[in-house]
Design a protein around this motif. Structure first.
Motif, short mmCIF file in Angstrom:
data_model
loop_
_atom_site.label_atom_id
_atom_site.label_comp_id
_atom_site.label_asym_id
_atom_site.label_seq_id
_atom_site.Cartn_x
_atom_site.Cartn_y
_atom_site.Cartn_z
N PRO A 1 3.06 1.54 -4.92
CA PRO A 1 2.63 2.78 -6.02
C PRO A 1 3.19 3.96 -5.28
O PRO A 1 3.31 4.11 -4.08
CB PRO A 1 1.13 2.44 -5.89
CG PRO A 1 1.03 1.10 -5.73
CD PRO A 1 1.94 0.76 -4.79
N CYS B 1 -2.16 11.11 -9.49
CA CYS B 1 -2.17 9.50 -9.92
C CYS B 1 -1.22 8.97 -9.12
O CYS B 1 -0.56 9.34 -8.08
CB CYS B 1 -1.92 9.69 -11.42
SG CYS B 1 -0.01 10.23 -11.61
N LEU B 2 -1.30 7.59 -9.12
CA LEU B 2 -0.10 6.56 -8.68
C LEU B 2 0.74 6.06 -9.87
O LEU B 2 0.12 5.71 -11.00
CB LEU B 2 -1.02 5.60 -7.98
CG LEU B 2 -1.67 5.84 -6.80
CD1 LEU B 2 -2.37 4.51 -6.13
CD2 LEU B 2 -0.80 6.53 -5.57
N THR C 1 0.75 -1.42 0.04
CA THR C 1 0.04 0.00 -0.12
C THR C 1 0.97 1.14 0.02
O THR C 1 1.83 1.20 0.60
CB THR C 1 -1.06 -0.01 1.30
OG1 THR C 1 -1.73 -1.41 1.14
CG2 THR C 1 -1.88 1.28 1.06
N ARG D 1 -9.59 6.65 -9.90
CA ARG D 1 -10.15 5.31 -10.16
C ARG D 1 -9.50 4.21 -9.22
O ARG D 1 -9.84 3.26 -9.50
CB ARG D 1 -9.42 4.94 -11.72
CG ARG D 1 -10.48 5.55 -12.61
CD ARG D 1 -10.24 4.89 -14.13
NE ARG D 1 -9.79 3.49 -14.27
CZ ARG D 1 -10.51 2.54 -14.51
NH1 ARG D 1 -11.82 2.71 -14.55
NH2 ARG D 1 -10.01 1.24 -14.34
N VAL D 2 -8.89 4.45 -8.28
CA VAL D 2 -8.37 3.75 -7.21
C VAL D 2 -9.56 2.96 -6.50
O VAL D 2 -9.31 1.87 -5.94
CB VAL D 2 -7.19 4.42 -6.35
CG1 VAL D 2 -6.82 3.41 -5.22
CG2 VAL D 2 -6.32 4.94 -7.31
N ASN D 3 -10.31 3.63 -6.21
CA ASN D 3 -11.74 2.92 -5.57
C ASN D 3 -11.23 2.50 -4.12
O ASN D 3 -11.77 1.42 -3.60
CB ASN D 3 -12.17 1.98 -6.17
CG ASN D 3 -12.76 2.46 -7.46
OD1 ASN D 3 -13.65 3.42 -7.36
ND2 ASN D 3 -12.99 1.61 -8.65
N ILE E 1 -11.02 -2.65 -6.82
CA ILE E 1 -9.77 -1.77 -6.47
C ILE E 1 -8.51 -2.07 -7.25
O ILE E 1 -8.59 -2.84 -7.93
CB ILE E 1 -9.68 -1.94 -4.84
CG1 ILE E 1 -9.07 -3.47 -4.79
CG2 ILE E 1 -10.64 -1.75 -4.02
CD1 ILE E 1 -8.51 -3.35 -3.08
N PHE E 2 -7.60 -0.89 -7.24
CA PHE E 2 -6.67 -1.06 -8.19
C PHE E 2 -5.81 -2.30 -8.32
O PHE E 2 -5.65 -2.87 -9.25
CB PHE E 2 -5.88 0.30 -7.86
CG PHE E 2 -4.62 0.37 -8.89
CD1 PHE E 2 -4.48 0.25 -10.22
CD2 PHE E 2 -3.59 0.83 -8.29
CE1 PHE E 2 -3.76 0.33 -11.11
CE2 PHE E 2 -2.36 1.11 -9.01
CZ PHE E 2 -2.43 0.92 -10.53
N LEU F 1 -5.82 8.64 -9.30
CA LEU F 1 -6.41 8.42 -8.02
C LEU F 1 -8.10 8.28 -7.95
O LEU F 1 -8.62 7.60 -7.37
CB LEU F 1 -5.98 9.76 -7.04
CG LEU F 1 -4.46 9.68 -6.72
CD1 LEU F 1 -4.33 10.80 -5.45
CD2 LEU F 1 -4.07 8.14 -5.81
N GLU G 1 -2.07 5.14 -12.98
CA GLU G 1 -3.54 5.04 -12.61
C GLU G 1 -4.02 6.44 -11.88
O GLU G 1 -3.36 6.82 -10.71
CB GLU G 1 -3.75 4.11 -11.64
CG GLU G 1 -4.95 3.57 -11.04
CD GLU G 1 -5.99 3.07 -12.03
OE1 GLU G 1 -7.08 2.52 -11.58
OE2 GLU G 1 -5.59 2.71 -13.32
#
Length: 267
Positions: free
Chosen positions: A235, A246-247, A149, A264-266, A202-203, A262, A260
């Motif tokens: 990430p 973003c990541l 994480t 869309r990370v969910n 999730i991502f 952020l 990715e």
């Protein structure tokens, strides 16, 4: 003042796969809406390791020797799969060894009433396995991914992903506590569901579905992914060229994506 990142908790997730009509299907469970992490999301069975997962008393009751971190994570993966889906990646002690058949539905159904108690730590998973003459088939798990994480998150996990062929004839069923559904899906079908707004994914789960989609059968996936090196994904927060938060993940991790948003990370 710079805040020190929290220490990630060793965790494990298992992609249990079976052959479908055109591609492998993976078991996914839907997280309960009241769970504090990834509520309502489609995920693979998994969770944090506990102290019993690292007990040396497991040594006679596991097939495979993978060292302290991998051994603990694999035990947790098997335990979590049992708790959340009822599938048991184990062998009879008197018929053990790499490649030996896994137990059938008669054993998984016999032990199913213990799932909740094991999850709540009211019963010992080790004692359940030992007292029923079983050993965990840790060697049946293929190391598939390693995600940590991001450091800015307050709750962090050091998660190892594993791929495992489904035990023949065992029936998967959600636990009704942490999960509210259990479904077999093709990787691309799951990704299409999210794209259509019919599922939350999730991502890390999404990226590992993208990776799994390269497999054409259980046997081919086991051979392909068993030969690929695992690159740790931690990430890193940043911004795109357009200034969007973003990541970033390493290209060498092999997910075919390095950025990715952020949004869309969910999580």
């Amino acid at each position: 003042m710079t805040k020190t990142p929290s220490t990630p908790h060793l965790s494990a997730t298992v992609l249990i796969i079976r052959d479908g009509e055109t591609a492998p299907e993976v078991l996914m469970v839907k997280r309960h809406y009241q769970i504090d992490f990834a509520a309502g999301a489609l995920v693979f069975p998994g969770g944090k390791t506990n102290d019993e997962d690292s007990s040396p008393d497991w040594d006679p009751y596991t097939d495979g020797d993978f060292g302290p971190v991998q051994q603990d994570a694999r035990i947790a993966a098997v335990r979590e799969a049992f708790e959340e889906s009822g599938l048991l990646l184990a062998r009879h002690e008197n018929r053990r060894g790499p490649g030996a058949p896994l137990v059938g539905p008669e054993i998984s159904e016999k032990l199913a009433p213990h799932r909740g108690a094991v999850d709540r730590r009211e019963e010992s998973f080790l004692e359940l396995i030992r007292d029923n003459g079983l050993v965990l088939a840790l060697d049946s798990l293929i190391h598939f991914g390693h995600w940590i994480t991001p450091e800015m998150m307050p709750k962090r996990f050091d998660t190892h992903f594993y791929l495992a062929p489904a035990p023949a004839d065992q029936i998967a069923a959600h636990d009704g506590r942490e999960t509210t559904d259990a479904v077999w899906l093709g990787a691309n079908d799951a990704l299409d569901m999210e794209l259509a707004g019919k599922a939350t994914i999730i991502f890390p789960t999404r990226m590992n579905l993208v990776k799994l989609a390269r497999g054409t059968s259980v046997a081919e996936a086991a051979e392909r992914f068993g030969a690929e090196p695992i690159v740790t994904v931690l990430p890193q927060a940043g911004k795109t060229d357009a200034g969007e938060p973003c990541l970033f993940i390493p290209e060498e991790a092999g997910y075919g994506q390095t950025v990715e948003l952020l949004s869309r990370v969910n999580v």
